[in-house]
Design an enzyme around this catalytic site. Sequence first.
Site, PDB file in Angstrom:
ATOM      1  N   CYS A   1      -0.997   6.868   9.656  1.00 37.36           N
ATOM      2  CA  CYS A   1       0.165   6.204  10.238  1.00 37.36           C
ATOM      3  C   CYS A   1      -0.233   4.996  11.062  1.00 37.36           C
ATOM      4  CB  CYS A   1       0.887   7.176  11.158  1.00 37.36           C
ATOM      5  SG  CYS A   1       1.815   8.335  10.237  1.00 37.36           S
TER       6      CYS A   1
ATOM      7  N   CYS B   1       0.506  -1.236  15.670  1.00 33.15           N
ATOM      8  CA  CYS B   1       0.604  -0.990  14.237  1.00 33.15           C
ATOM      9  C   CYS B   1       0.028  -2.151  13.420  1.00 33.15           C
ATOM     10  CB  CYS B   1       2.076  -0.781  13.894  1.00 33.15           C
ATOM     11  SG  CYS B   1       2.408  -0.732  12.127  1.00 33.15           S
TER      12      CYS B   1
ATOM     13  N   CYS C   1       3.509   8.774   0.471  1.00 31.57           N
ATOM     14  CA  CYS C   1       3.982   7.960   1.594  1.00 31.57           C
ATOM     15  C   CYS C   1       4.181   6.543   1.052  1.00 31.57           C
ATOM     16  CB  CYS C   1       2.933   7.999   2.699  1.00 31.57           C
ATOM     17  SG  CYS C   1       3.351   6.910   4.065  1.00 31.57           S
TER      18      CYS C   1
ATOM     19  N   CYS D   1       5.449  -3.835  16.168  1.00 31.49           N
ATOM     20  CA  CYS D   1       4.980  -2.919  17.222  1.00 31.49           C
ATOM     21  C   CYS D   1       3.482  -3.185  17.423  1.00 31.49           C
ATOM     22  CB  CYS D   1       5.204  -1.467  16.817  1.00 31.49           C
ATOM     23  SG  CYS D   1       6.923  -1.121  16.424  1.00 31.49           S
TER      24      CYS D   1
ATOM     25  N   GLU E   1       0.822  -1.209   0.000  1.00 32.06           N
ATOM     26  CA  GLU E   1       0.000   0.000   0.000  1.00 32.06           C
ATOM     27  C   GLU E   1       0.859   1.263   0.000  1.00 32.06           C
ATOM     28  OE1 GLU E   1      -4.140  -1.134   2.126  1.00 32.06           O
ATOM     29  OE2 GLU E   1      -2.573  -0.427   3.437  1.00 32.06           O
TER      30      GLU E   1
ATOM     31  N   CYS F   1       6.225  -6.172   8.320  1.00 36.36           N
ATOM     32  CA  CYS F   1       7.344  -5.596   9.070  1.00 36.36           C
ATOM     33  C   CYS F   1       7.771  -6.582  10.148  1.00 36.36           C
ATOM     34  CB  CYS F   1       6.916  -4.269   9.700  1.00 36.36           C
ATOM     35  SG  CYS F   1       8.256  -3.508  10.645  1.00 36.36           S
TER      36      CYS F   1
HETATM   37  S1  SF4 Z   1       5.328   0.977  13.527  1.00 39.15           S
HETATM   38 FE1  SF4 Z   1       4.718  -0.745  12.218  1.00 39.15          FE
HETATM   39  S2  SF4 Z   1       5.863  -0.481  10.315  1.00 39.15           S
HETATM   40 FE2  SF4 Z   1       6.822   0.841  11.878  1.00 39.15          FE
HETATM   41  S3  SF4 Z   1       8.441  -0.443  12.760  1.00 39.15           S
HETATM   42 FE3  SF4 Z   1       6.645  -0.763  14.058  1.00 39.15          FE
HETATM   43  S4  SF4 Z   1       5.624  -2.569  13.160  1.00 39.15           S
HETATM   44 FE4  SF4 Z   1       7.073  -1.800  11.649  1.00 39.15          FE
END
Ligand code: SF4
Length: 359
Positions: free
Chosen positions: A347, A126, A112, A123, A99, A119
Amino acid sequence: MTKPLQNITDLTLKELQQALSVLGEPSFRATQIHQWLFSHRAATFDEMTILSLALRKKLAESFSIHPLSAVNYQECLEEGCENPTQKILLELQDGNQVESVLIASENRMTGCVSSQIGCPLQCPFCATGRMGFRRNLTAGEITGQVYALNDLVAAREPGKALTNIVFMGMGEPLLNTDNVIEAIENLTTRNYRFCLSQKRITISTVGVIPEIQRLAKSGMKTKLAVSLHSADQQKRESLMPIAARQYPLAELGKALSEYSSSTGMPVTIVYLLLRGINDSLDDAKILAKFSKTFLCKINLIDYNSINNSKFKTVYSAARELFQQYLMNAGLHVTVRKSYGTNINAACGQLATVGIQNPQ
Ligand code: SF4
């Protein structure tokens, strides 16, 4: 089933030079082909009229040119804003999807872009982190996202182009630094059509210390943003466990201090305010202490909710007190407006899982 030909835009310039040398061609041919791919955006080898017919045929026998294809598209118009935020879902040659988001404001058209599929840092706040990690994007795939977003800009306003690029989409760009740097070169090379200033590109990281040190030495003029979210080591570990343990605050602070003094550029500290977790005046106090050790500005952002999340958006009164405390401490503080929350384009909301194809 025959194996698909390798997508030539997945090769770096160096790999292209090696591939051309295997075909018995001089290195300058690789430079010409690279320019046809990333400046003229050639969709077939036949368009590369500067090359002999024989070479075009040889290339077509060994490689394909596979641009990213848009498989879904969403837009959302925020209240009081004339320019809709647009999100596109792009499919890659191997069937993976990624995306990218176009954020339009009065004076800027910001693309963006994503650097990874999923990832590895996971986190908990996220959506991308919840997808797990599939693979790094190639430089060609990163560049392709910028072209796709630029096409959206041109469709909205003929003659206009993207003005800024932020690596704040899916993934951690500094875990894919080689390809991110190669993509930036594609987009900023002087005689190429896109030719954006490096100063208009921001790399946003959780704080991958060795790569921050590498950027500091590289001479690049791109901007650096670091997602901090807490200046307390334990609390940061609870918010971003993998990143915070791997890159502890004390060492991160030193790396950022070295970065800003060697480049002369401020670092943007990105701080996601989470209600009742990191939004107290004590949190502001330790953030002020941490941030005063190097040249920086602080960017506060509200949490954009995702499904099944325990986190909540900060109350505006708490955000204002937090901001005021930092400003009283002499820090430069801005509050980032979130765009695209209604289409999960803001975000921390990007994830290809669960997006439906059109029709
Ligand atoms: S916020 Fe999301 S994309 Fe950014 S490092 Fe953490 S898990 Fe990865």
